[in-house]
Write an enzyme that holds these catalytic residues in place. Structure first.
Site, PDB file in Angstrom:
ATOM      1  N   GLN A 105       0.849  -1.194   0.000  1.00 46.57           N
ATOM      2  CA  GLN A 105       0.000   0.000   0.000  1.00 46.57           C
ATOM      3  C   GLN A 105       0.885   1.244   0.000  1.00 46.57           C
ATOM      4  OE1 GLN A 105      -2.115   1.841   3.423  1.00 46.57           O
ATOM      5  NE2 GLN A 105      -3.977   1.111   2.426  1.00 46.57           N
ATOM      6  N   TYR A 119      -5.413  11.429   3.934  1.00 46.85           N
ATOM      7  CA  TYR A 119      -4.021  11.627   3.542  1.00 46.85           C
ATOM      8  C   TYR A 119      -3.972  12.363   2.198  1.00 46.85           C
ATOM      9  CZ  TYR A 119      -3.132   8.742   7.583  1.00 46.85           C
ATOM     10  OH  TYR A 119      -3.102   8.277   8.878  1.00 46.85           O
ATOM     11  N   GLY A 165      -9.579  -6.078   9.419  1.00 50.80           N
ATOM     12  CA  GLY A 165      -8.447  -5.374  10.007  1.00 50.80           C
ATOM     13  C   GLY A 165      -8.095  -5.897  11.377  1.00 50.80           C
TER      14      GLY A 165
END
Length: 415
Positions: A96, A179, A360
């Site tokens: 990623q 981000y 997750g």
């Protein structure tokens, strides 16, 4: 779960390990033996696809210390040990690629090493957040507007090439969580008046150019994209009509490149940041809405449409207008993330709403999560201990393994 064709690859099952920032690449952004063990445990635990933690494309003063990078040969060598071990355990792994943008600080060590100011689309600081590693725990700084966004596109391109050298099976574009790419998408953080800001098309331009750079290195069948339309984290979030309009356009354009997958993250309360207004009243930054219902058809058309590939059926369906290929109507797979329960995932996959699920936290405390699911075992409760959130991003000074590689597998507990 049955194998799944994703782009150029075939996953052994539909259970994906989501990217999980763990802050264990000590001392200096290079993957170490503990990182190798951590990813190997989860590959041996049956993950169909592992998505690496957010991996910085260049030196940045992130709020997350000890996050790994992928911009030099030392990073390549460190990650190669991870990828080789994951492959030996029978899994696949994507890197990623991550740029934090204005969510950095000038006094963080990596930002000092970079010798550059904290960048952002515009000179607008994010609210909330603390850099706990710095004296006084300061918040975000006002970023310096990026003069030439193409220079950052080139950083993503370079990182994609380094990821290929490191033995990854593909890359994921981190276009989420407030981000840098997300900062360009949101008009609260992006108030540029050039071709990179203003209209929806201009605000989406940066993310799409980064995606094109990754595809030029890897080909579309080895590239994925992560999206968080509900926003909230790192002080992003537009009114609902603007959010929907932006993401329908963005996802439609992404789909036209036919990447391997798009990972949609649902609203997550733990990422719903609280912000103080000018009159000191607190409010949430997120824009909760049903991302699967609204954007899912752009990626994975409803079964009724798939049964009839005619233009009339496409135009007459309820799905939003999106690029459509009658020879391969759903080349891009849809992964769902965000508090998905295993039983819910089974139902959504069975009915054809999604192709796979990204878990997750369940992967943090269950290194053999897929084996547990396949055998009908509990996850995180009863059989194994619960996840310890105090160790998600930090660890005791004398024990990097705490809350990282020390969660037992079911087979170990049975001994």
């Amino acid at each position: 779960m049955a194998p799944l064709k994703v782009g150029d690859l075939t996953l052994r099952n539909r259970v994906v390990m989501a990217s999980l920032t763990r802050n264990r690449s000590v001392p200096d952004t290079v993957p170490n033996k503990y990182n190798v063990e951590y990813y190997t445990q989860r590959a041996e635990g049956g993950a169909g696809l592992i998505l690496s933690e957010g991996t910085l494309v260049s030196p940045q003063g992130s709020v997350w210390p000890y996050a790994p990078g992928i911009w030099n040969e030392e990073h390549v060598a460190g990650w190669r040990k991870v990828t080789d071990s994951v492959h030996a355990a029978g899994s696949l792994i994507f890197c990623q690629l991550w740029h934090v943008g204005r969510a950095a600080h000038t006094e963080m060590e990596q930002q000092k090493k970079a010798g550059k100011p904290v960048p952002g689309p515009s000179a607008i600081a994010a609210r909330g957040g603390k850099f706990r590693q710095l004296p006084g725990e300061p918040g975000y700084v006002t970023p310096t507007p990026i003069q030439d966004p193409w220079s950052i596109v080139q950083e993503f391109r370079h990182a994609a090439k380094m990821a290929k050298k490191a033995g990854f099976d593909g890359v994921e574009l981190h276009s989420a969580n407030g981000y840098l790419i997300h900062q360009f998408l949101d008009y609260n953080s992006n108030q540029r008046t050039d071709e990179w800001g203003g209209s929806i098309e201009n605000r989406c331009r940066f993310g799409l150019e980064c995606l094109k750079a990754l595809i030029e290195v890897w080909g579309p069948g080895r590239v994925g994209v992560k999206l968080t339309p509900c926003g909230g984290f790192n002080d992003v979030g537009m009114p609902l009509p603007d959010t929907i309009a932006t993401y329908i356009y963005y996802i439609s354009k992404i789909s036209s490149f036919k990447p391997a997958y798009i990972q949609l993250m649902r609203y997550a309360s733990n990422m719903d940041q609280t912000i103080l207004s000018k009159d000191s009243k607190s409010y949430k930054r997120s824009v909760p809405h049903d991302v699967l219902a609204i954007y899912g058809p752009l990626i994975k058309p409803p079964p009724a449409v798939l049964r009839d590939h005619s233009e009339e059926a496409i135009r007459g369906s309820a799905m939003p207008k999106a690029p459509y290929d009658t020879q391969n109507p759903t080349p891009t797979r849809l992964f769902l993330n965000g508090g998905v329960l295993p039983s819910e995932a089974d139902k959504l996959i069975e009915e054809g709403s999604i192709d796979g699920v990204a878990f997750g936290v369940l992967w943090i405390c269950n290194p053999d999560l897929q084996h547990r699911l396949a055998n009908g075992l509990d996850v995180g409760h009863g059989v194994n201990v619960d996840a310890d959130p105090t160790t998600f991003y930090a660890f005791p000074e004398d024990d990097i393994t705490k809350g990282y590689t020390d969660y037992p597998s079911f087979a170990h507990l049975k001994l």
